[in-house]
Design an enzyme around this catalytic site. Structure first.
Site, PDB file in Angstrom:
ATOM      1  N   GLY A  12       6.107   7.683   5.747  1.00 55.00           N
ATOM      2  CA  GLY A  12       5.279   6.584   6.286  1.00 55.00           C
ATOM      3  C   GLY A  12       4.413   6.501   5.064  1.00 55.00           C
ATOM      4  N   ASP A  13       3.187   5.879   5.400  1.00 54.80           N
ATOM      5  CA  ASP A  13       2.172   5.527   4.725  1.00 54.80           C
ATOM      6  C   ASP A  13       2.477   4.936   3.301  1.00 54.80           C
ATOM      7  OD1 ASP A  13       0.099   6.453   6.379  1.00 54.80           O
ATOM      8  OD2 ASP A  13       0.925   8.153   5.416  1.00 54.80           O
ATOM      9  N   GLU A  14       3.545   3.929   3.502  1.00 54.33           N
ATOM     10  CA  GLU A  14       4.049   3.621   1.812  1.00 54.33           C
ATOM     11  C   GLU A  14       3.405   2.113   1.497  1.00 54.33           C
ATOM     12  OE1 GLU A  14       5.916   3.967   4.719  1.00 54.33           O
ATOM     13  OE2 GLU A  14       7.348   5.417   3.923  1.00 54.33           O
ATOM     14  N   LYS A  16       3.674  -0.582   4.009  1.00 57.36           N
ATOM     15  CA  LYS A  16       4.317  -1.305   5.039  1.00 57.36           C
ATOM     16  C   LYS A  16       3.640  -2.838   4.839  1.00 57.36           C
ATOM     17  CE  LYS A  16       5.388   1.472   7.119  1.00 57.36           C
ATOM     18  NZ  LYS A  16       4.899   2.758   6.987  1.00 57.36           N
ATOM     19  N   ASN A  38       0.069   6.480  16.583  1.00 55.30           N
ATOM     20  CA  ASN A  38       0.561   7.219  15.223  1.00 55.30           C
ATOM     21  C   ASN A  38       0.388   6.241  13.571  1.00 55.30           C
ATOM     22  OD1 ASN A  38       2.739   6.010  16.185  1.00 55.30           O
ATOM     23  ND2 ASN A  38       4.058   8.477  15.268  1.00 55.30           N
ATOM     24  N   GLY A  40      -1.263   3.914  11.144  1.00 56.57           N
ATOM     25  CA  GLY A  40      -2.104   3.070  10.903  1.00 56.57           C
ATOM     26  C   GLY A  40      -2.005   2.046   9.816  1.00 56.57           C
ATOM     27  N   THR A  42      -3.426  -0.283   7.452  1.00 53.71           N
ATOM     28  CA  THR A  42      -4.428  -0.546   6.575  1.00 53.71           C
ATOM     29  C   THR A  42      -4.379  -2.039   5.567  1.00 53.71           C
ATOM     30  OG1 THR A  42      -5.210   1.807   6.018  1.00 53.71           O
ATOM     31  CG2 THR A  42      -6.497   0.405   5.067  1.00 53.71           C
ATOM     32  N   GLN A 223       5.626   4.568   9.711  1.00 49.39           N
ATOM     33  CA  GLN A 223       6.222   5.386   9.164  1.00 49.39           C
ATOM     34  C   GLN A 223       7.466   5.203   8.622  1.00 49.39           C
ATOM     35  OE1 GLN A 223       6.078   5.689  13.613  1.00 49.39           O
ATOM     36  NE2 GLN A 223       3.507   5.974  12.931  1.00 49.39           N
ATOM     37  N   THR A 238       8.742  12.168  13.690  1.00 49.78           N
ATOM     38  CA  THR A 238       8.272  11.135  15.079  1.00 49.78           C
ATOM     39  C   THR A 238       9.650  11.572  15.511  1.00 49.78           C
ATOM     40  OG1 THR A 238       6.339   9.847  15.691  1.00 49.78           O
ATOM     41  CG2 THR A 238       8.498   9.074  13.856  1.00 49.78           C
ATOM     42  N   THR A 300      -6.399  10.471  10.986  1.00 49.38           N
ATOM     43  CA  THR A 300      -6.429  11.861  11.652  1.00 49.38           C
ATOM     44  C   THR A 300      -7.229  12.360  10.479  1.00 49.38           C
ATOM     45  OG1 THR A 300      -5.147  12.594  10.162  1.00 49.38           O
ATOM     46  CG2 THR A 300      -4.363  12.109  13.063  1.00 49.38           C
ATOM     47  N   GLY A 301      -7.351  10.924   9.633  1.00 48.79           N
ATOM     48  CA  GLY A 301      -8.549  11.899   8.166  1.00 48.79           C
ATOM     49  C   GLY A 301      -7.748  12.717   7.517  1.00 48.79           C
ATOM     50  N   LEU A 331       1.328   1.076  -7.371  1.00 48.67           N
ATOM     51  CA  LEU A 331       2.098   0.956  -8.705  1.00 48.67           C
ATOM     52  C   LEU A 331       0.094   0.900  -9.986  1.00 48.67           C
ATOM     53  CD1 LEU A 331       4.385   1.092 -10.692  1.00 48.67           C
ATOM     54  CD2 LEU A 331       3.420  -0.709 -11.472  1.00 48.67           C
TER      55      LEU A 331
END
Ligand code: IMP
Ligand code: MG
Length: 428
Positions: A12-14, A16, A38, A40, A42, A223, A238, A300-301, A331
């Site tokens: 997750g958090d790649e 996308k 679940n 996020g 950005t 995710q 998950t 969740t920070g 990068l």
């Protein structure tokens, strides 16, 4: 396109959201297929930063249809508050729809997850506390509440009452918590349910028809592949299916309708929550990446665990999910590091291992084998073409493409919409 899936190849958090944002400009429909609040995403547009949870990032382009598929987990209260925030910022929701088949996060799911993480103590999963486990368990057990049930007060009360018949003894006897009352639960979600009613629809029919007509549909994963319930690092996963296969189940579309699969990985690795992470740098390098990359959970920070790029993971995700092309995000976060290491395989029990073992205990014993590459020590943020990257950065990308056997279609070099390098034609 016409039907393209974007999925995460790590935990997750790649990044996308930004690849989806690039592609959404060309899409007619943008659809979330798994997970819930679940996630996020950005996205930065101009001087505006949007942290999206239950709304596909396509919403930032006026007039695109944005759907939440039947495989997603809808927290009605959270969704309404997200919508209100976006509406206050001028975003239009007339093209937003939620599948009536999507399941609803109820207050008792959240309570159950909290009690269960407490029970697990040091063995806890480290979830985002968005009730994914209890929600998807109820869905499989056929005790769930679907969006269709949510928007009819009587049906909602019926479903809740039936669920509480099994939840309440669990609360009382397994967790020592007082029982919940049906009416209290219904009251808590009802205002949100009423607000959402106009947005609930059988979106799968619309989508399948659109796919048949050759419309451009973008499936937005949440995710990543190693958080997949089936093929991730179980039990540190998950409870839904972030892999592209999940896009069929999560939207109702047939597998032969998918034309293109884009896998997204960050130029390094991060993980939030518990579980093995061979290339983790629990040291000043990890701290540098975390600070430079603002690697703190959107939801969740929590500070994210950071480490070098793990190409055994990306290779495994690319093979299992038949990725056509890669997106490499962020990068620029590596701009100041020298040397830069990439994990190209593992050593485990005296053997070289090139793919992530599905036995999570074996994976936990894997030691990274690193290849050391020179850093570039200069900003990549202004580059808009591969040729404008420093040669060491190009060499880094070449190692990624070679080790995974997949061409790179897009590289992110900053958080603004225009800070991306796109290989001409590679995303189409
Ligand atoms: P859950 O999805 O909240 O049940 O959490 C299960 C695991 O997935 C935990 O390790 C979470 O930190 C992780 N996780 C869930 N959603 C995300 C996400 O959007 N980004 C990164 N990690 C996530
Ligand atoms: Mg995220």
């Amino acid at each position: 396109m016409p039907v393209t899936v974007v999925f995460g190849m790590q935990w997750g958090d790649e990044g996308k959201g930004r690849t989806v944002d690039l592609l959404a400009a060309e899409a007619d429909y943008v659809v979330r297929y798994s997970g819930g609040a679940n996630a996020g995403h950005t996205v930065v547009v101009g001087d505006q930063k949007y942290a999206l949870r239950l709304v596909p990032s396509g919403i930032l382009y006026p007039g695109k249809w944005c759907f939440m598929g039947g495989g997603t987990a809808i927290d009605p209260v959270s969704l309404v508050s997200e919508m209100d925030d976006l509406i206050a910022r001028g975003i239009d929701f007339s093209h937003y729809r939620v599948s009536g088949s999507a399941h609803v996060v109820m207050p008792y799911h959240k309570l159950l997850e909290q009690l269960d993480e407490e029970r697990l103590g040091s063995r806890r999963i480290g979830t985002t506390a968005r009730a994914q486990g209890p929600l998807y368990s109820d869905r499989s057990a056929r005790w769930g509440v679907r969006m269709w049930d949510l928007i009819d007060r009587e049906r909602l009360a019926e479903r809740v009452e039936s669920a509480l018949q099994v939840k309440n003894p669990l609360f009382q006897y397994a967790y020592g918590h007082e029982p919940l009352q049906t009416e209290d639960v219904v009251k808590e979600v009802w205002p949100a349910a009423e607000r959402l009613r106009p947005y609930v629809a059988q979106v799968e029919l619309t989508l399948a028809q659109a796919a048949k007509e050759g419309k451009r549909i973008l499936m937005e994963g949440a995710q990543g592949a190693f958080l997949d319930l089936g093929y991730g690092t179980y039990p540190y996963v998950t409870s839904s299916h972030p892999v592209p296969g999940g896009a069929c189940l999560g939207t109702g579309i047939g597998p032969r309708q998918i034309d293109k699969v884009i896998g997204v990985a960050k130029a390094y690795t991060s993980r939030v929550g518990a579980g093995p992470f061979p290339a983790e740098q629990d040291n000043e390098i990890g701290a540098h990446i975390r600070e430079r990359g603002h690697e703190y959970g959107t939801v969740t920070g929590r500070p994210r665990r950071c480490g070098w790029l793990d190409l055994a993971m990306v290779r495994t995700a690319a093979l299992l999910n038949a990725a056509d092309v890669l997106g490499i995000a962020r990068l620029d976060i590596l701009d100041d590091l020298d040397p830069i290491l990439v994990c190209t395989a593992y050593r485990c029990d005296g053997q070289e291992v090139r793919y992530v073992p599905s036995d999570t205990r074996v994976f936990a014993r894997c030691q990274p084998v690193y290849q050391e590459l020179p850093g570039w020590r200069t900003s990549t943020q202004e580059a808009r073409h591969f040729a404008e990257l420093p040669s060491a950065a190009r060499a880094y990308l070449e190692v990624i493409a070679r080790e995974t056997g997949i061409p790179i279609a897009v590289v992110g070099v900053g958080e603004r919409r225009e800070q991306a390098i796109v290989q001409p034609g590679a995303l189409a």
